[in-house]
Enzyme design. Structure first.
Site, short mmCIF file in Angstrom:
data_model
loop_
_atom_site.label_atom_id
_atom_site.label_comp_id
_atom_site.label_asym_id
_atom_site.label_seq_id
_atom_site.Cartn_x
_atom_site.Cartn_y
_atom_site.Cartn_z
N HIS A 8 -30.56 -24.55 -8.14
CA HIS A 8 -30.82 -25.27 -9.03
C HIS A 8 -31.90 -24.95 -9.78
CE1 HIS A 8 -31.81 -29.92 -10.11
NE2 HIS A 8 -32.97 -29.02 -10.44
N HIS A 10 -33.56 -23.98 -13.92
CA HIS A 10 -33.52 -24.51 -15.49
C HIS A 10 -33.65 -23.09 -16.15
CE1 HIS A 10 -33.86 -28.99 -15.02
NE2 HIS A 10 -34.62 -28.62 -14.04
N GLY A 15 -38.39 -29.80 -18.74
CA GLY A 15 -39.49 -30.54 -19.36
C GLY A 15 -39.02 -31.12 -20.46
N THR A 46 -33.80 -33.62 -18.07
CA THR A 46 -34.05 -34.75 -18.80
C THR A 46 -33.74 -34.58 -20.38
OG1 THR A 46 -36.00 -35.05 -17.56
CG2 THR A 46 -35.69 -36.34 -19.40
N ARG A 110 -35.71 -42.08 -15.75
CA ARG A 110 -35.35 -41.26 -17.02
C ARG A 110 -33.90 -41.15 -17.18
NH1 ARG A 110 -38.42 -36.22 -14.74
NH2 ARG A 110 -37.89 -37.32 -13.03
N HIS A 142 -29.50 -35.54 -9.35
CA HIS A 142 -30.97 -35.58 -9.50
C HIS A 142 -31.47 -36.82 -8.76
CE1 HIS A 142 -35.16 -35.91 -11.25
NE2 HIS A 142 -34.89 -37.11 -11.18
N HIS A 171 -33.40 -32.68 -4.50
CA HIS A 171 -34.62 -33.33 -4.29
C HIS A 171 -34.51 -34.33 -3.24
CE1 HIS A 171 -34.78 -31.64 -7.86
NE2 HIS A 171 -34.45 -32.43 -8.78
N ASP A 230 -35.86 -25.58 -8.20
CA ASP A 230 -36.00 -26.21 -9.35
C ASP A 230 -36.97 -25.30 -10.57
OD1 ASP A 230 -36.03 -28.42 -11.23
OD2 ASP A 230 -37.09 -29.84 -10.17
#
Length: 308
Positions: A8, A10, A15, A46, A110, A142, A171, A230
């Site tokens: 996991h 990014h 952000g 997001t 979100r 998530h 998470h 993450d």
């Protein structure tokens, strides 16, 4: 030990919840390799609009050109998921580097507030595509701080024939009550993912180290738990109105730090290492990863990590 598998990260940066200037830039290769990470699975978070599956695939290919092993999931927090081909099944079947869908947000302000039917349809797409290709075919989920926790996933298991392994919550240690739910899910055959994020004194969360030891101490299947970083993702703090009041950025180096912390607590390496190596390799159906053995990538390349 073999290089860590970070399921996991990014790779395009995360952000954006605090405005355009809060978008996290992509991490350079060295941020992964200095932390002992040799395999990554990239996700969108997001922002799955300004950042797309196209950009994610390009980031994955860039890391591969530099020598890292890299795959990714199509989609992001929201439904319908962003894809390259127009469908999750099409992306997994036709895009070599795409192995699942996620991270789809649940129990979070979100998220797109998915319904049970939407989650089942998504899981069915991923599962069938995995069968067709031999890829992971998972829905990487998530989990937010919301009180609904894993209720939707539990309902999906009760209402369908989809194998539990398809639902892969991450998470899971962010709230202690959520972690209890996740352990119940593991009893039913799901794999759960811990995040190696910082946990402050008195915080209603478990560190990855504490959660892993609690899971193993409960006698749950040792092969069904993984740890990810993450890395490159935003770690925001929100006020009651959902506005960002503070933020940090996840680091791939958190995996080595977590493993080192476990060893410092006297844990045998053979007990805790699989959550960082062979377990994610098995979940993600990457048979050449996660072990130092004849025919494996670590054996051929000598890609080893010194943890001390």
């Amino acid at each position: 030990v073999p290089g860590f598998i970070d399921g996991h990260v990014h790779v395009t940066g995360g952000g954006g919840e605090g405005g355009y200037a809060s978008r996290v830039p992509a991490l350079p290769l060295s941020r992964y390799t200095r932390g002992g990470v040799t395999t990554v699975v990239g996700v969108l978070g997001t922002d799955d609009l300004a950042r797309s599956t196209r950009e994610l695939v390009a980031g994955i290919l860039a890391l591969r050109e530099q020598g890292l092993s890299a795959w990714g999931h199509c989609g992001g927090y929201h439904l319908p998921p962003t894809t390259l081909t127009g469908s999750v099944r099409g992306d997994i079947v036709h895009v070599d580097r795409i192995i699942g869908v996620g991270e789809v947000a649940l129990s979070d302000h979100r998220s797109s507030q998915p319904t049970l039917d939407e989650l089942l349809r998504l899981a069915g797409e991923a599962h069938v595509a995995g069968l067709m290709t031999g890829k992971a075919g998972i829905v990487h989920l998530h989990l937010g701080d919301g009180p609904r926790g894993l209720q939707l996933v539990t309902a999906a298991l009760d209402a369908s024939e989809i194998p539990p392994r398809v639902f892969n919550p991450t998470h899971a240690n962010r709230r202690r009550a959520l972690f209890e739910e996740a352990m119940q899910l593991a009893e039913r055959g799901a794999w759960i993912d811990l995040t190696a994020f910082p946990v402050g004194p008195g915080e209603d969360a478990w560190s990855a180290e504490d959660a892993l030891l609690r899971y193993l101490g409960a006698g749950l299947p040792a092969e069904r738990i993984t740890v990810s970083s993450d890395g490159g993702g935003c770690l925001p703090v929100f006020d009651a109105d959902g506005r960002v009041t503070d933020m940090d950025v996840g680091s791939p180096g958190a995996l080595a730090a977590a493993l080192r912390g476990l060893l410092d607590r006297g844990q045998p390496l053979e007990r805790v290492l699989p959550a960082f190596t062979s377990n994610p390799a098995d979940l993600l159906r990457l048979p050449d990863k996660g072990r130092i053995e004849a025919g494996g990538d670590a054996f051929r390349a000598g890609a080893k990590v010194q943890v001390g």
